[in-house]
Design an enzyme around this catalytic site. Structure first.
Site, PDB file in Angstrom:
ATOM      1  N   ALA A  38      -5.515 -19.095  15.333  1.00  0.00           N
ATOM      2  CA  ALA A  38      -6.642 -18.219  15.687  1.00  0.00           C
ATOM      3  C   ALA A  38      -7.407 -17.808  14.427  1.00  0.00           C
ATOM      4  O   ALA A  38      -6.799 -17.496  13.400  1.00  0.00           O
ATOM      5  CB  ALA A  38      -6.133 -16.979  16.399  1.00  0.00           C
ATOM      6  N   LEU A  39      -8.730 -17.797  14.534  1.00  0.00           N
ATOM      7  CA  LEU A  39      -9.560 -17.374  13.401  1.00  0.00           C
ATOM      8  C   LEU A  39      -9.682 -15.847  13.418  1.00  0.00           C
ATOM      9  O   LEU A  39      -9.386 -15.207  14.413  1.00  0.00           O
ATOM     10  CB  LEU A  39     -10.942 -18.021  13.505  1.00  0.00           C
ATOM     11  CG  LEU A  39     -10.947 -19.556  13.527  1.00  0.00           C
ATOM     12  CD1 LEU A  39     -12.349 -20.095  13.804  1.00  0.00           C
ATOM     13  CD2 LEU A  39     -10.422 -20.117  12.205  1.00  0.00           C
ATOM     14  N   THR A  42      -6.156 -11.216   9.344  1.00  0.00           N
ATOM     15  CA  THR A  42      -5.334 -10.051   9.668  1.00  0.00           C
ATOM     16  C   THR A  42      -6.122  -9.063  10.516  1.00  0.00           C
ATOM     17  O   THR A  42      -5.627  -8.545  11.514  1.00  0.00           O
ATOM     18  CB  THR A  42      -4.884  -9.365   8.360  1.00  0.00           C
ATOM     19  OG1 THR A  42      -4.104 -10.287   7.616  1.00  0.00           O
ATOM     20  CG2 THR A  42      -4.062  -8.116   8.637  1.00  0.00           C
ATOM     21  N   GLY A 182      -0.170   6.727   4.623  1.00  0.00           N
ATOM     22  CA  GLY A 182      -1.492   6.145   4.370  1.00  0.00           C
ATOM     23  C   GLY A 182      -2.190   5.884   5.704  1.00  0.00           C
ATOM     24  O   GLY A 182      -1.770   6.391   6.754  1.00  0.00           O
ATOM     25  N   GLY A 185       0.101   4.056   8.435  1.00  0.00           N
ATOM     26  CA  GLY A 185       1.134   4.948   8.968  1.00  0.00           C
ATOM     27  C   GLY A 185       0.557   5.954   9.946  1.00  0.00           C
ATOM     28  O   GLY A 185       1.129   6.194  11.016  1.00  0.00           O
ATOM     29  N   GLU A 203       6.802  10.470   3.108  1.00  0.00           N
ATOM     30  CA  GLU A 203       5.764  10.139   2.117  1.00  0.00           C
ATOM     31  C   GLU A 203       6.220  10.559   0.725  1.00  0.00           C
ATOM     32  O   GLU A 203       6.650  11.675   0.509  1.00  0.00           O
ATOM     33  CB  GLU A 203       4.433  10.823   2.506  1.00  0.00           C
ATOM     34  CG  GLU A 203       3.358  10.816   1.441  1.00  0.00           C
ATOM     35  CD  GLU A 203       2.959   9.429   0.937  1.00  0.00           C
ATOM     36  OE1 GLU A 203       2.665   8.558   1.748  1.00  0.00           O
ATOM     37  OE2 GLU A 203       2.942   9.245  -0.315  1.00  0.00           O
ATOM     38  N   LEU A 315     -10.640  -3.432   2.539  1.00  0.00           N
ATOM     39  CA  LEU A 315     -11.370  -3.095   3.758  1.00  0.00           C
ATOM     40  C   LEU A 315     -12.116  -4.325   4.250  1.00  0.00           C
ATOM     41  O   LEU A 315     -12.735  -5.040   3.453  1.00  0.00           O
ATOM     42  CB  LEU A 315     -12.378  -1.970   3.485  1.00  0.00           C
ATOM     43  CG  LEU A 315     -11.795  -0.606   3.069  1.00  0.00           C
ATOM     44  CD1 LEU A 315     -12.904   0.327   2.614  1.00  0.00           C
ATOM     45  CD2 LEU A 315     -11.013   0.009   4.216  1.00  0.00           C
ATOM     46  N   HIS A 440     -31.419  16.333  19.465  1.00  0.00           N
ATOM     47  CA  HIS A 440     -30.598  17.436  19.945  1.00  0.00           C
ATOM     48  C   HIS A 440     -30.271  17.227  21.422  1.00  0.00           C
ATOM     49  O   HIS A 440     -31.159  16.854  22.185  1.00  0.00           O
ATOM     50  CB  HIS A 440     -31.369  18.751  19.790  1.00  0.00           C
ATOM     51  CG  HIS A 440     -30.623  19.932  20.334  1.00  0.00           C
ATOM     52  ND1 HIS A 440     -29.529  20.474  19.682  1.00  0.00           N
ATOM     53  CD2 HIS A 440     -30.797  20.662  21.474  1.00  0.00           C
ATOM     54  CE1 HIS A 440     -29.069  21.496  20.396  1.00  0.00           C
ATOM     55  NE2 HIS A 440     -29.813  21.632  21.485  1.00  0.00           N
TER      56      HIS A 440
HETATM   57  P1  NAD Z   1      -1.684   2.991   1.688  1.00  0.00           P
HETATM   58  O1  NAD Z   1      -1.657   2.560   0.272  1.00  0.00           O
HETATM   59  O2  NAD Z   1      -2.908   3.563   2.272  1.00  0.00           O
HETATM   60  O3  NAD Z   1      -0.510   4.096   1.910  1.00  0.00           O
HETATM   61  C1  NAD Z   1       0.830   3.822   1.590  1.00  0.00           C
HETATM   62  C2  NAD Z   1       1.585   5.131   1.383  1.00  0.00           C
HETATM   63  O4  NAD Z   1       2.956   4.834   1.210  1.00  0.00           O
HETATM   64  C3  NAD Z   1       1.138   5.891   0.138  1.00  0.00           C
HETATM   65  O5  NAD Z   1       0.790   7.208   0.506  1.00  0.00           O
HETATM   66  C4  NAD Z   1       2.371   5.839  -0.757  1.00  0.00           C
HETATM   67  O6  NAD Z   1       2.513   6.996  -1.557  1.00  0.00           O
HETATM   68  C5  NAD Z   1       3.515   5.723   0.252  1.00  0.00           C
HETATM   69  N1  NAD Z   1       4.762   5.148  -0.306  1.00  0.00           N
HETATM   70  C6  NAD Z   1       4.889   4.063  -1.125  1.00  0.00           C
HETATM   71  N2  NAD Z   1       6.198   3.854  -1.411  1.00  0.00           N
HETATM   72  C7  NAD Z   1       6.920   4.809  -0.769  1.00  0.00           C
HETATM   73  C8  NAD Z   1       8.331   5.133  -0.676  1.00  0.00           C
HETATM   74  N3  NAD Z   1       9.282   4.413  -1.312  1.00  0.00           N
HETATM   75  N4  NAD Z   1       8.703   6.204   0.065  1.00  0.00           N
HETATM   76  C9  NAD Z   1       7.766   6.948   0.716  1.00  0.00           C
HETATM   77  N5  NAD Z   1       6.439   6.694   0.657  1.00  0.00           N
HETATM   78  C10 NAD Z   1       6.010   5.632  -0.067  1.00  0.00           C
HETATM   79  O7  NAD Z   1      -1.159   1.722   2.503  1.00  0.00           O
HETATM   80  P2  NAD Z   1      -1.209   1.342   4.059  1.00  0.00           P
HETATM   81  O8  NAD Z   1      -1.367   2.530   4.918  1.00  0.00           O
HETATM   82  O9  NAD Z   1      -0.015   0.459   4.240  1.00  0.00           O
HETATM   83  O10 NAD Z   1      -2.536   0.479   4.167  1.00  0.00           O
HETATM   84  C11 NAD Z   1      -2.651  -0.756   3.453  1.00  0.00           C
HETATM   85  C12 NAD Z   1      -4.102  -1.125   3.207  1.00  0.00           C
HETATM   86  O11 NAD Z   1      -4.736  -1.472   4.412  1.00  0.00           O
HETATM   87  C13 NAD Z   1      -4.876   0.005   2.575  1.00  0.00           C
HETATM   88  O12 NAD Z   1      -5.609  -0.516   1.504  1.00  0.00           O
HETATM   89  C14 NAD Z   1      -5.797   0.464   3.673  1.00  0.00           C
HETATM   90  O13 NAD Z   1      -7.039   0.907   3.171  1.00  0.00           O
HETATM   91  C15 NAD Z   1      -5.958  -0.769   4.528  1.00  0.00           C
HETATM   92  N6  NAD Z   1      -6.186  -0.347   5.923  1.00  0.00           N
HETATM   93  C16 NAD Z   1      -7.362   0.230   6.252  1.00  0.00           C
HETATM   94  C17 NAD Z   1      -7.566   0.688   7.533  1.00  0.00           C
HETATM   95  C18 NAD Z   1      -8.865   1.340   7.887  1.00  0.00           C
HETATM   96  O14 NAD Z   1      -9.826   1.187   7.132  1.00  0.00           O
HETATM   97  N7  NAD Z   1      -8.951   2.100   8.975  1.00  0.00           N
HETATM   98  C19 NAD Z   1      -6.563   0.578   8.496  1.00  0.00           C
HETATM   99  C20 NAD Z   1      -5.382  -0.004   8.117  1.00  0.00           C
HETATM  100  C21 NAD Z   1      -5.201  -0.465   6.823  1.00  0.00           C
END
Ligand code: NAD
Length: 461
Positions: A38-39, A42, A182, A185, A203, A315, A440
Site C-alpha cells: 500500500a502507498l 507510515t 509525547g 502517547g 514520562e 511531520l 460571527h
Molecule cells: P516524542 O519525542 O514526541 O515523545 C517521546 C517522549 O518519551 C518524550 O517526552 C521523552 O521524554 C519520553 N521518554 C523517552 N525515553 C523515556 C524513558 N526511558 N522513560 C520514560 N519516558 C521516556 O515521540 P512520540 O510521541 O513517539 O512521537 C514520535 C514522532 O512522531 C514525533 O516527532 C512526533 O512529532 C511525530 N508525531 C506527530 C503527530 C502529530 O503531528 N499529531 C502524531 C504522532 C506522531
C-alpha cells in the site's frame, strides 16, 4: 539492462508521493519505489490517518455516553462495537492508500514494489515483488522513520507494542501503560481512555509534550488528569517483561507496575538501514539522519533527502513541503520551505496547535514581544458548542508587531492554526489579523480577539 528515469523517489509516504506527483506535474519521467504493497507510508497506513479515525470514533463514543446530555439529548445505553470502530479505521486507510495509487496512475508515475538500495552514484536496485536495476539523474530519499526502541524492552507486537500495535487492540485493555508523554502517547492514550481503559503515562521529563509552549504543556497536564489519565513524571522506564500474561514495567524510583498492555512511544528514528548509502559515500549523522543543504541535496550531487530522514520536525506536512520544494528546485531552480510557519497539532481533546516561536524560544533569543490571549470561555460559538476549555495566544514582535508565533489549546485548534500560519507566511502583523473581519459566531473570532489583545484591546474579555 537497467531502466532509466529522470527522477526516482525512494519511499511513498507523504514526502515521497507528493514529491513524485509534483515532479510529474513539472514534466519529469518519475518512478517511486515502495516496499509496502500500500502507498502512503507510515502516515496513511499506520500513523496520522488511522489514529485520527480512532480519535474521531472514540470521541463520538464518549460524547454519546457523557457529552450529549449537556445539549439535552438523551440516549439509551451506549455500547462500544470495537470491531466496527476498527473496521471504519481500516476502510479509511484503504480508501486513502488506494487514492494515492490512483494519483500515481493519473500522473503516469512508474511504481516499483520492493526495497531499494544504492549500487553506485545514480544507480539503484529494487528487490522484492519487483526486481530491477534503475538509474536516474536525480534520486530523492524519502524513507521516513521507524519507532524508536528502548533498551531493556523487547517489543513482541502484542502485550508490549508500539503505535502500530495500539491501533488494533482487539479488546479495550484494562490497564494500558504508555512510556512517553509525547504526541503519540497522548493521542493513542486518549483513544483507549475514552473507550474505557485505565491509562497510566510514564514520562522521563518533568512535563508532558516536550517542545510545546510551556503554558500549554502545564494546562494540558491538568486537563488530561481531569479526564482520567494518570501521569508519573520524572520517571525513567528501564525495562519491561511479560510474566503470566501480564506486563511488568520497571522504572527508576517506582515500584514495578503491572498492566495488560504496554505502549512504547519514546520517539522515532530515521529509516536509513539497508539503503547501502556507503555505495555512494554517504554517511548518516549521530542520530542516523541524512544531512542536506538548503535545497535538500546530500553530499552526493544528484541525491536528495526529505522528511523524517533528515534533521528537523517529524511531520507529514513538513515532508510534503520539502518534497515540493526539492523537486521545484531541481526543475526550476527555485524552491523553498519556511520552517517558521509549519504548524504542529496534537489531536487530543482539547486539540493543541502551535506555529512559529514559543515564548521560551523568543526569550532565549532575546527577542522582545507582546502577548495577546483570548479564552474560548468568552466566545459565543464555543459556549453554544458547550466546549469552552482553552485559549488562543499570539506572540508579536514588540517593535514591528509582526506575528512570531501562536499557540492554541481548545476546540478545533488544529483548524484555527491554519489562519495564523497563512498570516505568518504573508509576514502579517497582529494588527493585520485583528483588522480582518471574522464571521460571527465562530471559534475563529478567538484568533481575532487574541490578535487585538496584542495591542491590549480585546473586545469581549
Ligand atoms: P516524542 O519525542 O514526541 O515523545 C517521546 C517522549 O518519551 C518524550 O517526552 C521523552 O521524554 C519520553 N521518554 C523517552 N525515553 C523515556 C524513558 N526511558 N522513560 C520514560 N519516558 C521516556 O515521540 P512520540 O510521541 O513517539 O512521537 C514520535 C514522532 O512522531 C514525533 O516527532 C512526533 O512529532 C511525530 N508525531 C506527530 C503527530 C502529530 O503531528 N499529531 C502524531 C504522532 C506522531
Amino acid at each position: 539492462m537497467s531502466k532509466q528515469h529522470d527522477l526516482i523517489v525512494i519511499g511513498a509516504g507523504p514526502g515521497g508521493y507528493v514529491a513524485a506527483i509534483r515532479a510529474a506535474q513539472l514534466g519529469l519521467d518519475v518512478a517511486c519505489i515502495e516496499r509496502e504493497p500500500a502507498l502512503g507510508g507510515t502516515c496513511l497506513r499506520v500513523g496520522c490517518i488511522p489514529s485520527k479515525a480512532l480519535l474521531e470514533s472514540s470521541h463520538h463514543f464518549e460524547e454519546a455516553k457523557d457529552g450529549l446530555k449537556r445539549h439535552g439529548v438523551k440516549v439509551g445505553s451506549v455500547e462500544l462495537d470495537l470491531p466496527a470502530m476498527l473496521k471504519h479505521k481500516d476502510s479509511t486507510v484503504s480508501a486513502l492508500t488506494k487514492g494515492v495509487a490512483g494519483l500515481f496512475t493519473k500522473n503516469k508515475i512508474t511504481r516499483y514494489e520492493g526495497t531499494a538500495s544504492f549500487t553506485g552514484p545514480g544507480a539503484l536496485k529494487v528487490e522484492g515483488k519487483d526486481n530491477v536495476e534503475l538509474t536516474a539523474k536525480h534520486i530523492i530519499i524519502a524513507t521516513g522513520s521507524k519507532v524508536a526502541q528502548l533498551r531493556g524492552i523487547e517489543m513482541d507486537g502484542d502485550s508490549i507494542g508500539d503505535s502500530t500495535t495500539a491501533l488494533s487492540y482487539a479488546q479495550v485493555p484494562e490497564h494500558l501503560v504508555i512510556i512517553g508523554a509525547g504526541v503519540i502517547g497522548l493521542e493513542l492514550g486518549s483513544v483507549w481512555l475514552r473507550l474505557g481503559a485505565k491509562v497510566t503515562v510514564l514520562e522521563y521529563l518533568d512535563h508532558i509534550l516536550p517542545g510545546l509552549d510551556d503554558e500549554i504543556s502545564k494546562d494540558a497536564l491538568k486537563i488530561f488528569k481531569k479526564q482520567g489519565f494518570e501521569f508519573r513524571l520524572n520517571t525513567k522506564v528501564t525495562g519491561a517483561k511479560v510474566k503470566k500474561k501480564k506486563v511488568v514495567v520497571s522504572a527508576d524510583g517506582m515500584d514495578d507496575m503491572e498492566c495488560d498492555r504496554l505502549l512504547v512511544a519514546v520517539g522515532r528514528w530515521a529509516n536509513t538501514d539497508g539503503l547501502a548509502l556507503d555505495k555512494i559515500g554517504l554517511q548518516t549523522n549521530k542520530r542516523g539522519q541524512i544531512e542536506v543543504n538548503e535545497h535538500f541535496e546530500t553530499a552526493m550531487p544528484g541525491v536528495y533527502a526529505i522528511g523524517d530522514v533528515i534533521p528537523g520536525l517529524m511531520l507529514a506536512h513538513k515532508a510534503e513541503d520539502e518534497g515540493v520544494a526539492c523537486v521545484e528546485h531541481i526543475v526550476t531552480g527555485v524552491g523553498h520551505v519556511n520552517y517558521n510557519a509549519i504548524p504542529g497539532i496534537v489531536y487530543t481533546n482539547p486539540e493543541i496547535a502551535g506555529v512559529g516561536k514559543t515564548e521560551k524560544e523568543l526569550k532565549d533569543a532575546g527577542v522582545e514581544y507582546n502577548v495577546g490571549k483570548f479564552n474560548f470561555m468568552a466566545n459565543g460559538r464555543a459556549r453554544a458548542m458547550g466546549d469552552t476549555t482553552g485559549w488562543v495566544k499570539i506572540l508579536a514582535d514588540k517593535q514591528t508587531d509582526r506575528v512570531l508565533g501562536a499557540h492554541i489549546i481548545g476546540p478545533r485548534a488544529g483548524e484555527l492554526i491554519a489562519e495564523i500560519a497563512v498570516a505568518m507566511e504573508f509576514g502579517a502583523s497582529a494588527e493585520d489579523i485583528a483588522r480582518s473581519c471574522h464571521a460571527h459566531p465562530t471559534l475563529a473570532e478567538c484568533v481575532k480577539e487574541a490578535a487585538l489583545g496584542v495591542a491590549g484591546r480585546t473586545i469581549h474579555m
